[in-house]
Motif scaffolding. Structure first.
Motif, mmCIF file in Angstrom:
data_model
loop_
_atom_site.group_PDB
_atom_site.id
_atom_site.type_symbol
_atom_site.label_atom_id
_atom_site.label_comp_id
_atom_site.label_asym_id
_atom_site.label_seq_id
_atom_site.Cartn_x
_atom_site.Cartn_y
_atom_site.Cartn_z
ATOM 1 N N ALA A 1 0.847 -1.200 0.000
ATOM 2 C CA ALA A 1 0.000 0.000 0.000
ATOM 3 C C ALA A 1 0.880 1.246 0.000
ATOM 4 O O ALA A 1 1.818 1.365 0.795
ATOM 5 C CB ALA A 1 -0.915 0.007 1.220
ATOM 6 N N GLU A 2 0.615 2.190 -0.878
ATOM 7 C CA GLU A 2 1.358 3.445 -0.921
ATOM 8 C C GLU A 2 0.548 4.479 -1.681
ATOM 9 O O GLU A 2 -0.427 4.147 -2.370
ATOM 10 C CB GLU A 2 2.718 3.258 -1.600
ATOM 11 C CG GLU A 2 2.641 2.848 -3.055
ATOM 12 C CD GLU A 2 4.017 2.690 -3.689
ATOM 13 O OE1 GLU A 2 4.060 2.508 -4.914
ATOM 14 O OE2 GLU A 2 5.030 2.758 -2.967
ATOM 15 N N ASP A 3 0.947 5.746 -1.508
ATOM 16 C CA ASP A 3 0.283 6.839 -2.224
ATOM 17 C C ASP A 3 0.739 6.851 -3.673
ATOM 18 O O ASP A 3 1.932 6.772 -3.961
ATOM 19 C CB ASP A 3 0.603 8.186 -1.571
ATOM 20 C CG ASP A 3 0.008 8.302 -0.178
ATOM 21 O OD1 ASP A 3 -1.006 7.623 0.068
ATOM 22 O OD2 ASP A 3 0.557 9.051 0.647
ATOM 23 N N VAL A 4 -0.215 6.966 -4.553
ATOM 24 C CA VAL A 4 0.087 7.027 -5.985
ATOM 25 C C VAL A 4 -0.200 8.442 -6.471
ATOM 26 O O VAL A 4 -1.339 8.907 -6.373
ATOM 27 C CB VAL A 4 -0.756 6.009 -6.778
ATOM 28 C CG1 VAL A 4 -0.451 6.116 -8.258
ATOM 29 C CG2 VAL A 4 -0.497 4.603 -6.273
ATOM 30 N N PRO A 5 0.816 9.177 -6.923
ATOM 31 C CA PRO A 5 0.570 10.556 -7.366
ATOM 32 C C PRO A 5 -0.313 10.615 -8.597
ATOM 33 O O PRO A 5 -0.214 9.773 -9.492
ATOM 34 C CB PRO A 5 1.982 11.078 -7.674
ATOM 35 C CG PRO A 5 2.789 9.853 -7.968
ATOM 36 C CD PRO A 5 2.226 8.775 -7.090
ATOM 37 N N ARG A 6 -1.203 11.612 -8.595
ATOM 38 C CA ARG A 6 -2.046 11.858 -9.768
ATOM 39 C C ARG A 6 -1.614 13.181 -10.368
ATOM 40 O O ARG A 6 -1.564 14.209 -9.674
ATOM 41 C CB ARG A 6 -3.517 11.892 -9.373
ATOM 42 C CG ARG A 6 -4.001 10.589 -8.727
ATOM 43 C CD ARG A 6 -5.468 10.639 -8.393
ATOM 44 N NE ARG A 6 -6.268 10.755 -9.612
ATOM 45 C CZ ARG A 6 -7.603 10.858 -9.588
ATOM 46 N NH1 ARG A 6 -8.252 10.871 -8.437
ATOM 47 N NH2 ARG A 6 -8.272 10.946 -10.729
ATOM 48 N N THR A 7 -1.320 13.207 -11.611
ATOM 49 C CA THR A 7 -0.769 14.390 -12.267
ATOM 50 C C THR A 7 -1.819 15.031 -13.173
ATOM 51 O O THR A 7 -2.498 14.336 -13.940
ATOM 52 C CB THR A 7 0.471 14.021 -13.099
ATOM 53 O OG1 THR A 7 1.438 13.426 -12.241
ATOM 54 C CG2 THR A 7 1.054 15.261 -13.768
ATOM 55 N N ILE A 8 -1.925 16.353 -13.041
ATOM 56 C CA ILE A 8 -2.787 17.140 -13.926
ATOM 57 C C ILE A 8 -1.908 18.179 -14.608
ATOM 58 O O ILE A 8 -1.258 18.976 -13.940
ATOM 59 C CB ILE A 8 -3.921 17.829 -13.149
ATOM 60 C CG1 ILE A 8 -4.808 16.784 -12.472
ATOM 61 C CG2 ILE A 8 -4.738 18.726 -14.059
ATOM 62 C CD1 ILE A 8 -5.851 17.380 -11.555
ATOM 63 N N GLU A 9 -1.854 18.174 -15.892
ATOM 64 C CA GLU A 9 -1.043 19.138 -16.629
ATOM 65 C C GLU A 9 -1.853 20.400 -16.891
ATOM 66 O O GLU A 9 -2.995 20.335 -17.354
ATOM 67 C CB GLU A 9 -0.555 18.534 -17.946
ATOM 68 C CG GLU A 9 0.414 17.375 -17.765
ATOM 69 C CD GLU A 9 1.004 16.916 -19.086
ATOM 70 O OE1 GLU A 9 0.666 17.533 -20.120
ATOM 71 O OE2 GLU A 9 1.799 15.966 -19.075
ATOM 72 N N THR A 10 -1.249 21.548 -16.575
ATOM 73 C CA THR A 10 -1.906 22.835 -16.795
ATOM 74 C C THR A 10 -0.822 23.889 -16.962
ATOM 75 O O THR A 10 0.361 23.563 -17.095
ATOM 76 C CB THR A 10 -2.843 23.177 -15.619
ATOM 77 O OG1 THR A 10 -3.517 24.414 -15.894
ATOM 78 C CG2 THR A 10 -2.082 23.311 -14.315
ATOM 79 N N PHE A 11 -1.179 25.133 -16.936
ATOM 80 C CA PHE A 11 -0.202 26.210 -17.051
ATOM 81 C C PHE A 11 -0.501 27.254 -15.971
ATOM 82 O O PHE A 11 -1.622 27.345 -15.459
ATOM 83 C CB PHE A 11 -0.243 26.861 -18.443
ATOM 84 C CG PHE A 11 -1.567 27.500 -18.774
ATOM 85 C CD1 PHE A 11 -1.797 28.834 -18.469
ATOM 86 C CD2 PHE A 11 -2.571 26.769 -19.380
ATOM 87 C CE1 PHE A 11 -3.019 29.420 -18.773
ATOM 88 C CE2 PHE A 11 -3.807 27.350 -19.676
ATOM 89 C CZ PHE A 11 -4.026 28.675 -19.369
ATOM 90 N N GLY A 12 0.504 28.029 -15.606
ATOM 91 C CA GLY A 12 0.322 29.035 -14.563
ATOM 92 C C GLY A 12 1.369 30.120 -14.651
ATOM 93 O O GLY A 12 2.261 30.082 -15.511
ATOM 94 N N ASN A 13 1.249 31.080 -13.756
ATOM 95 C CA ASN A 13 2.173 32.211 -13.696
ATOM 96 C C ASN A 13 2.763 32.312 -12.299
ATOM 97 O O ASN A 13 2.042 32.204 -11.306
ATOM 98 C CB ASN A 13 1.455 33.527 -14.034
ATOM 99 C CG ASN A 13 0.943 33.553 -15.452
ATOM 100 O OD1 ASN A 13 1.641 33.155 -16.375
ATOM 101 N ND2 ASN A 13 -0.290 34.004 -15.632
ATOM 102 N N CYS A 14 4.070 32.517 -12.227
ATOM 103 C CA CYS A 14 4.716 32.732 -10.935
ATOM 104 C C CYS A 14 4.380 34.139 -10.427
ATOM 105 O O CYS A 14 4.380 35.107 -11.192
ATOM 106 C CB CYS A 14 6.231 32.588 -11.072
ATOM 107 S SG CYS A 14 6.761 30.907 -11.483
ATOM 108 N N GLN A 15 4.104 34.230 -9.140
ATOM 109 C CA GLN A 15 3.738 35.513 -8.549
ATOM 110 C C GLN A 15 4.455 35.685 -7.224
ATOM 111 O O GLN A 15 4.398 34.822 -6.347
ATOM 112 C CB GLN A 15 2.223 35.612 -8.339
ATOM 113 C CG GLN A 15 1.778 36.931 -7.733
ATOM 114 C CD GLN A 15 0.272 37.030 -7.603
ATOM 115 O OE1 GLN A 15 -0.457 36.182 -8.116
ATOM 116 N NE2 GLN A 15 -0.198 38.050 -6.918
ATOM 117 N N THR A 16 5.143 36.790 -7.063
ATOM 118 C CA THR A 16 5.858 37.074 -5.829
ATOM 119 C C THR A 16 4.890 37.560 -4.755
ATOM 120 O O THR A 16 3.824 38.092 -5.063
ATOM 121 C CB THR A 16 6.937 38.140 -6.076
ATOM 122 O OG1 THR A 16 7.619 38.414 -4.844
ATOM 123 C CG2 THR A 16 6.328 39.431 -6.582
#
Length: 216
Positions: free
Chosen positions: A37-52
């Motif tokens: 038993a272990e955590d299985v990562p689920r990946t969602i591809e998207t786009f974003g902007n870095c913000q300070t």
């Protein structure tokens, strides 16, 4: 005669094929792994902007000639680091003038206090009248007001001189120079340089409606 030969040949061929032995199939290789038993990562591809989290554009708070920038473009700086300097010469002169006015006002106040004490003594001995005493009191109060005004002017001159050294209020990365050294800058108008915090930093991104449940 020919038909009999064909029939006999076909039977012999059938009997010969039926007696051929077949070899046993080879065992197939099997891959296996131990289940756990272990955590299985689920990946969602998207786009974003870095913000300070902090973005500061430094401006001149006093007018004057921009002498220099104390940091290079793109440099990392710490809070309270010197960033730029405006020519302090006229503000140093204003500070000296304010200090001189304060000293003069204090001297005048001391003289008015001595005069008031003398008038109070003369009035007690009936040597002078009430009008002279009241005049001395008024002059002493006016001298006190002059001292307070001079102290305020001195404090303002000190603040103005301090504004000639421009420091960063945050840690971050320096942007490009918005104006070159040697130019005349205007108070609260001329932008000098931008500083942005890089640690920590946030990322704003969007996801499709179909992925909402997975994200939750």
């Amino acid at each position: 005669m020919h038909r009999m030969t064909i029939v006999i040949f076909g039977v012999l061929a059938f009997v010969s094929c039926g007696k051929k032995e077949t070899s046993a199939p080879l065992p197939s290789a099997v891959n296996f792994a131990t289940a756990k038993a272990e955590d299985v990562p689920r990946t969602i591809e998207t786009f974003g902007n870095c913000q300070t989290i902090a973005d500061v554009t430094l401006e001149a708070q006093m007018p004057g000639i921009l002498l220099k920038f104390a940091v290079a473009q793109g440099a990392m700086v710490k809070s309270d680091d010197l960033i730029a300097e405006i020519d302090p010469a006229p503000y140093k002169a204003a500070l000296q003038t304010a200090q001189g006015n304060l000293d003069s006002s204090k001297a005048k106040l001391a003289d008015m206090q001595v005069t008031l004490k003398r008038q109070e003594e003369l009035y007690r001995t009936k040597t002078t009248d009430l009008a002279d005493l009241q005049t001395a009191q008024t002059n002493e109060l006016a001298a006190e007001g002059d001292v307070l005004t001079a102290e305020g002017e001195l404090a303002t001159a000190q603040i103005n001189l301090g504004y000639c050294t421009i420091k960063t209020p945050i840690d971050g990365k320096v942007g490009i120079y918005e104006v070159n050294a040697g130019n005349l800058v205007t108070a609260n108008e001329t932008k000098l340089i931008n500083i942005q915090t890089l640690d920590p930093i946030y990322v704003n991104f969007t996801i499709s409606e179909n992925d909402f449940d997975a994200v939750r």
